[in-house]
Design a protein around this motif. Sequence first.
Motif, PDB file in Angstrom:
ATOM      1  N   ALA A 644       1.047  -0.941  -0.175  1.00  0.00           N
ATOM      2  CA  ALA A 644      -0.128   0.261  -0.113  1.00  0.00           C
ATOM      3  C   ALA A 644       1.078   0.897  -0.332  1.00  0.00           C
ATOM      4  N   GLU A 645       2.189   1.549   1.291  1.00  0.00           N
ATOM      5  CA  GLU A 645       2.319   2.592   0.904  1.00  0.00           C
ATOM      6  C   GLU A 645       3.159   2.476  -0.233  1.00  0.00           C
ATOM      7  N   GLY A 646       3.631   1.457  -1.749  1.00  0.00           N
ATOM      8  CA  GLY A 646       5.105   2.098  -2.818  1.00  0.00           C
ATOM      9  C   GLY A 646       3.777   2.813  -3.770  1.00  0.00           C
ATOM     10  N   GLU A 647       2.649   2.334  -3.458  1.00  0.00           N
ATOM     11  CA  GLU A 647       1.502   3.224  -4.174  1.00  0.00           C
ATOM     12  C   GLU A 647       0.999   4.423  -3.621  1.00  0.00           C
ATOM     13  N   HIS A 648       0.532   4.322  -2.137  1.00  0.00           N
ATOM     14  CA  HIS A 648       0.255   5.319  -1.133  1.00  0.00           C
ATOM     15  C   HIS A 648       1.362   5.934   0.121  1.00  0.00           C
ATOM     16  N   PRO A 649       2.023   6.370  -0.753  1.00  0.00           N
ATOM     17  CA  PRO A 649       3.506   6.675   0.420  1.00  0.00           C
ATOM     18  C   PRO A 649       3.045   8.068   1.540  1.00  0.00           C
ATOM     19  N   LYS A 650       1.869   8.476   0.867  1.00  0.00           N
ATOM     20  CA  LYS A 650       1.699  10.005   1.794  1.00  0.00           C
ATOM     21  C   LYS A 650       0.536   9.330   2.883  1.00  0.00           C
ATOM     22  N   ASP A 651      -0.399   8.511   2.545  1.00  0.00           N
ATOM     23  CA  ASP A 651      -1.376   7.661   3.204  1.00  0.00           C
ATOM     24  C   ASP A 651      -1.006   6.280   4.143  1.00  0.00           C
ATOM     25  N   ILE A 652      -0.165   5.852   3.827  1.00  0.00           N
ATOM     26  CA  ILE A 652       0.577   4.738   4.871  1.00  0.00           C
ATOM     27  C   ILE A 652       1.483   4.961   4.377  1.00  0.00           C
ATOM     28  N   ARG A 653       2.081   4.434   6.018  1.00  0.00           N
ATOM     29  CA  ARG A 653       3.244   4.540   5.843  1.00  0.00           C
ATOM     30  C   ARG A 653       4.003   3.672   7.611  1.00  0.00           C
ATOM     31  N   GLU A 654       4.868   2.878   6.297  1.00  0.00           N
ATOM     32  CA  GLU A 654       5.482   1.461   7.032  1.00  0.00           C
ATOM     33  C   GLU A 654       5.820   1.938   9.085  1.00  0.00           C
ATOM     34  N   SER A 655       6.699   2.454   9.227  1.00  0.00           N
ATOM     35  CA  SER A 655       6.775   3.250  10.376  1.00  0.00           C
ATOM     36  C   SER A 655       5.877   3.327  11.082  1.00  0.00           C
ATOM     37  N   ASP A 656       4.583   3.957  11.109  1.00  0.00           N
ATOM     38  CA  ASP A 656       3.345   3.714  11.957  1.00  0.00           C
ATOM     39  C   ASP A 656       3.168   2.338  12.447  1.00  0.00           C
ATOM     40  N   TYR A 657       3.634   1.078  11.450  1.00  0.00           N
ATOM     41  CA  TYR A 657       2.795   0.254  12.535  1.00  0.00           C
ATOM     42  C   TYR A 657       4.104  -0.157  12.791  1.00  0.00           C
ATOM     43  N   PHE A 658       5.210   0.050  13.589  1.00  0.00           N
ATOM     44  CA  PHE A 658       6.292  -0.094  14.537  1.00  0.00           C
ATOM     45  C   PHE A 658       6.008   0.230  15.217  1.00  0.00           C
ATOM     46  N   THR A 659       6.374  -0.316  16.650  1.00  0.00           N
ATOM     47  CA  THR A 659       7.430   0.397  17.711  1.00  0.00           C
ATOM     48  C   THR A 659       8.216   1.099  18.043  1.00  0.00           C
ATOM     49  N   GLU A 660       8.559   2.211  18.759  1.00  0.00           N
ATOM     50  CA  GLU A 660       9.179   2.660  19.007  1.00  0.00           C
ATOM     51  C   GLU A 660      10.929   2.396  18.844  1.00  0.00           C
ATOM     52  N   ARG A 661      11.017   0.850  18.946  1.00  0.00           N
ATOM     53  CA  ARG A 661      11.687   0.773  18.945  1.00  0.00           C
ATOM     54  C   ARG A 661      12.186  -0.720  17.640  1.00  0.00           C
ATOM     55  N   GLY A 662      10.870  -0.472  16.871  1.00  0.00           N
ATOM     56  CA  GLY A 662      11.141  -0.830  15.619  1.00  0.00           C
ATOM     57  C   GLY A 662      10.514  -2.410  15.609  1.00  0.00           C
ATOM     58  N   GLU A 663       9.723  -2.929  16.469  1.00  0.00           N
ATOM     59  CA  GLU A 663       8.743  -3.825  16.216  1.00  0.00           C
ATOM     60  C   GLU A 663       7.644  -3.544  16.228  1.00  0.00           C
ATOM     61  N   PHE A 664       6.752  -5.254  15.685  1.00  0.00           N
ATOM     62  CA  PHE A 664       5.635  -5.111  15.192  1.00  0.00           C
ATOM     63  C   PHE A 664       5.033  -6.110  16.187  1.00  0.00           C
ATOM     64  N   ARG A 665       4.241  -5.528  16.943  1.00  0.00           N
ATOM     65  CA  ARG A 665       3.354  -5.732  18.470  1.00  0.00           C
ATOM     66  C   ARG A 665       2.559  -6.014  18.108  1.00  0.00           C
ATOM     67  N   VAL A 666       1.559  -6.675  17.981  1.00  0.00           N
ATOM     68  CA  VAL A 666       0.046  -6.235  17.987  1.00  0.00           C
ATOM     69  C   VAL A 666      -1.156  -6.156  20.103  1.00  0.00           C
ATOM     70  N   ASP A 667       0.177  -6.431  20.754  1.00  0.00           N
ATOM     71  CA  ASP A 667      -0.097  -6.144  22.282  1.00  0.00           C
ATOM     72  C   ASP A 667      -0.384  -4.485  22.120  1.00  0.00           C
ATOM     73  N   SER A 668      -0.733  -4.869  23.577  1.00  0.00           N
ATOM     74  CA  SER A 668      -0.892  -2.712  24.307  1.00  0.00           C
ATOM     75  C   SER A 668       0.575  -2.074  24.066  1.00  0.00           C
ATOM     76  N   GLU A 669       1.258  -2.660  23.694  1.00  0.00           N
ATOM     77  CA  GLU A 669       2.430  -1.686  23.023  1.00  0.00           C
ATOM     78  C   GLU A 669       2.286  -1.761  21.809  1.00  0.00           C
ATOM     79  N   GLY A 670       1.863  -2.201  21.311  1.00  0.00           N
ATOM     80  CA  GLY A 670       1.647  -2.030  19.617  1.00  0.00           C
ATOM     81  C   GLY A 670       0.636  -0.434  19.453  1.00  0.00           C
ATOM     82  N   THR A 671       1.411   0.400  17.934  1.00  0.00           N
ATOM     83  CA  THR A 671       1.332   1.679  17.770  1.00  0.00           C
ATOM     84  C   THR A 671      -0.053   1.868  17.803  1.00  0.00           C
ATOM     85  N   PRO A 672      -0.505   2.982  17.908  1.00  0.00           N
ATOM     86  CA  PRO A 672      -1.912   3.110  17.972  1.00  0.00           C
ATOM     87  C   PRO A 672      -2.831   3.018  16.333  1.00  0.00           C
ATOM     88  N   THR A 673      -1.919   3.419  15.279  1.00  0.00           N
ATOM     89  CA  THR A 673      -2.378   2.767  13.993  1.00  0.00           C
ATOM     90  C   THR A 673      -2.202   1.829  13.747  1.00  0.00           C
TER      91      THR A 673
END
Lengths: 787, 609
Positions: A644-673
């Motif tokens: 999605a980011e490849g086509e819509h870089p303005k709306d979707i950013r991969e970094s929004d889905y990673f925590t600050e430490r660069g993890e992809f997690r779905v628990d309470s520490e996951g990013t609000p996005t």
Amino acid sequence: MGMGAFGDPRPKRSLNAEKQGLFSNASGWKSLITFTVLALAWISGFASRLFAVIRFESIIHEFDPWFNYRSTAYMVQHGFYNFLNWFDERAWYPLGRIVGGTVYPGLMITSGSIHYILHSLNIPVNIRDICVFLAPVFSGLTSISTYFLTKEIWSPGAGLFAACFIAIVPGYISRSVAGSYDNEGIAIFALQITYFLWVRSVKTGSIFWASLTALSYFYMVSAWGGYVFIINLIPLHVFALLLMGRYSSRLFTSYTTFYILGLIMSMQIPFVGFQPIRTSEHMAASGVFALMMAISFLKYVQTILTKAEMRYFYMIAVLGAGGVVFLAVVLLTYAGVIAPWSGRFYSLWDTGYAKIHIPIIASVSEHQPTTWFSFFFDLHILVTTFPVGLWYCIKNINDERVFIVLYAVSAVYFAGVMVRLMLTLTPVVCVLSGIAFSHLLGLYLKEEETMSTPDSDSETDDGSNEKSSRNLYDKAGKLRRMRHEQIKESDGLGSNVRGLIVMAMLMMLMMFAVHCTWVTGNAYSSPSIVLASYGQDGTRQILDDFREAYYWLSQNTHNDARVMSWWDYGYQIAGMANRTTLVDNNTWNNSHIALVGKAMSSNESEAYKIMTSLDVDYVLVIFGGVIGYSGDDINKFLWMVRIAEGEHPKDIRESDYFTERGEFRVDSEGTPTLLNCLMYKLSYYRFGELRMDYRSTPGFDRTRNVVIGNKNFDLTYLEEAYTTEHWLVRIYRVKKPDEFNRPRIPLSDRKIKRSKIFISKKTNKRKKGSIKNKPTVVKGKKPTKTA
Amino acid sequence: MTGLRVALVALVFLCGSSLAAPDVISPSLRVKQADRLVDLASQLVKINTQMVFENTGAEAARYVILVVDEAHTASMAYINAILVEPNKGGVKPMKLVETTVKGQERSGHRFYRVDLKTPLSTGKTVTITLETIHSHLLEPFPKEISQKEKQLIKYTGSHYIFSPYLVVKQKTTVNLSARNVESYTKLKPVSQADQSLNYGPYENIPAFSHDAMVIHCENNTPFLTVRNLQRAIEVSHWGNIAIEETVDLEHTGAILKGSFSRFEFQRESGSGLSSVKSFKTILPASATDAYYRDDIGNISTSNMRVMSDAVELNLRPRFPLFGGWKTHYVIGYNVPSYEYLYNSGDNYILKIRFIDHIFDDMIVDDAVTRIILPEGCTNIKLKAPYAINRLPDTLHFTYLDTKGRPVVVLHKTNLIEHHIQDVEISYTFPRLLMLQEPLLLIIALFLLFVLVIIYVRLDFSINKDEASENRLRIAGLVDKVLSHQLKRMTAYDAYDDQLNKLRQIKDLNSFNSSLKSVTSDLKAETQAIADHQTKLKSDGPELAEKVSELQKLDKALKEVLAQQQALYVEKLVPGKINRTAFLEVDGPLVKKKSDIREKISVVVKSLQH
């Protein structure tokens, strides 16, 4: 019965049969053994591919096979021409897909014609069963064609070895188990038979064999995109032969015949069309064709000119021709007549290319580079023996062995680049290992044989075949009884050492067979749409959630309902649920996929806008959190974001889905996005309330082993339509704009506030104007006082 | 005799007249006592009315008229009348003839005439039970419910028994499936007890009285309807009958409103009460090899229990069926034919159920049964237990069929469990036709082998390949030469043996006698080889050369042997030579011999290639 057509040269057999009985007839034995071994290879190859059918049922596996099956069923139902003209409006909504023009129809035609023949003989076999068993049946044909190829290259004994290897080698089984109804299942057969015919035609230099090569190449083109491998390998072979100074009129005849016929025929496939003359992948073949012409012209000129003149002329001609061809290709590419290499092709040369430029290719696991482990896993002992065979071939080089050497080297390279191309490596590994084993066993068994009793015609197949390959007319076994032919002590090794070596090799072969069966049974025989789990007492529990969901869709949604899901499930939805999908495994339109990815990774209201613009009725997600199924959509989610980011870089950013430490997690520490995106919500809707057992906390995701971060949320724009028994597939209905946020109030309960609305008191009778809020004045009357 | 004939004529006349003219509701008949049981405990409405008819007139009544009212006719799946004769012990089914009644031609009611065996004379009574079963009569109310709600149904009927005669005294009991009754019309006297409502007794209700009775109550029993049933019965005379049923199932209760929540469905017991998770199908006791599948494969969730009198299949659809949800599946099994197929000579009778059990209290809206008979059946006749629509016969092609199997296609709508009855199909099938299929196979295989034989034996190539033929001929000749050579060498071996013997035993006589045969053998073989050699000369000069070399070597060998023989016979046996001298002469000869043999074997080997 298919083998009956080939077989050994007849004359020999009949000649011997006249004079001698079967038992003293070596060539009779030879063909009997050949037939038996090939038949057994066929049977065992067929049988070992049936694990899935026996453990589960006769069913189409995985993803792509569902599309092939659906197209085949369509062709059987509507006829071949309607199939070629088929515009599938149920895929890629709202774009649709021209199926007839974007598919390799060989597979469908093959099973369609089998179906047709059987039905014209009143054998009512369901097309699904034909599709399921097509690949195992063709694996038998593959082993026979491998036998012929190896026989052409080395010897019949090696051929039998190769046939047995290819029948059970996991690298090939992985693509041809029963139910894996995919192009590769028949394409490997086409590949091998084309190579066999090519080698045969190079050997004989006959137009007949070259035309047959072209025909089988045509079949290959119709069956699989991997035909590009053939159309590059054969020119490479010719080119190498030319470089080695092995030009001959045989080569000229076979290549020119093959090239022209193959070119014309391959262009008959609608999907291929003008590609063979317009794309870079095919240019090598034309270049070699031009070179061939030039060289034959030179050879002709050579007969006229003197040697000195010739050398001079030769230099100029070669340089000139080479330059002209190269320039022509470059210019044509530049001018756009010849298309440059496609992305998939680039990714063959640069393994990092896809990851950067085409995430959709990189997201497929079978496009990853191969690990060493999987080489051994798929080929086992053959991976070590095939260099031996290669070495023998190089040592005793001739025209056709040049071919197998090139085949081996290029296939090894490609197999290293992509897991998927292990498939093209496997046949050549089998051929070369067959040569290696046959040669080694021949070496060590042959001496044994002379030492053993004289009437040892009934040897093991390897030995006698090896022997007879060398000594084709050696049938007068009785001659050996003569006294003067006493055995002389052989030089070299003693019988003990020989015995040990033979034993060791047989051991390895046995281990190979065991490994093959094990791998086939454990790794490659899961239909992947039916999952099985084993309890502690060994009882099997079948998780049939995929079909449950698809069947629910097919029965309980209206016929035109549009289902949005990630593209992996597109073919299955179309095949099993027969519903319109937005994207599917064809992945031809990256921006459309990106749009779906964007909808999945946006929040609900943003997603709703996309979904309404795409007319989505249902959304289907795969969720493995309840049973711990790791291939679910949350685990694939980052690819959706990336695409999605490849086509819509303005709306979707991969970094929004990673925590600050660069993890992809779905628990309470996951990013609000992440915790508020559509995919998360659809996967975990009401999951926060679910407890697996009394001890665990509610909302514990067993796939990712965390308690999910966002538990109590409601869906505004969607509602749960169906969730399967183990929550594996969740289907949501997209609400219509009038349904959400506004609870429907029955007509009787509706209260209309009228206080602020001015209602005119004018009626037809009273048309006098009045002033609003004007105090009424009552004239001529005293206000009475009420007590 | 004449009396009987007159009576017969009268009867025929009577019948004729009754067919032509509408029946009359006799005013002298009345219902003395009526008890009605309305069963609303399932999705079907089963109404059982027991009526005691009394003749108050002077004339004996030959028949009584039964009626089903307008509101109940459309949904009526089954009707049956039973004569109750408690003193004679039991009940007897009666024949119902649909008829029209004077003065009621326009009405939508359906009238049935029940002929009494013995006319009902004045003052006598007769007890008849009328049983009707109705499908789709219960109306879910509200039409849509959410997953949590219970399913409520509404039944609309009449407080009074609908009768063409005056009913003196009547009572009605309504059976419900649950205690929870939302509302019911209260025409006194009425009472509710547990799961039933009791209306009445009502007295002296005139004919054709109607008073709306509405019952609104809970009913969570499965409301399943088979929308379409395709049943195929394939009969094989080889001992098997294959039955396959394709079922289109729909939940016809209150439609699910809003979303389906798996969480609630799994965790809350009161959720989805009216949904159907599984049902039981009962197959014949001898059923084997049952399968349960749909378009996309096996439905893995089913259990089969073999019991003594039936096979019970516990079928679970892929998903629970909520109101309005549909599913579709195929179920099939085999039964042995001896239980259903009877024959006498070439005449066969197939007795098999028109439909079979699918689930309890089932409703089948539309059923098509196709009975596929063996190829070559003629003279097919159908005997049905109730009115079945027979569609035109078709043909079915399957394994080894040539002209197709005749298919009897039967069709009927609105069926319930009471329609699980046998139909009888009789046909003629010449037994010899049983052999047709094996013969077909045999002939096909035979032809295949013949073709292979022809292909292998005959040469179909367009051009005659002189060279290869030549090669073949030469190879043949060489083969012969080699075999003769082999024999010759054995002869030489024998020669050698004899010489050895001679050396040791020195018995000249036996030597001479055995030598004779050896030499004759040698001569014959050498001659044969020479013959082949001349033949070879023209075709393969090179090979002929080799053969001549062979002959030369042979001659040399023979010479050496002759020398040896001469040495033995003339010198050794008579003892003319001492041992060392003998060895001096003999040694080189032996060596020479083995040398020649070596050479011969080299030549033979070269010939073999």
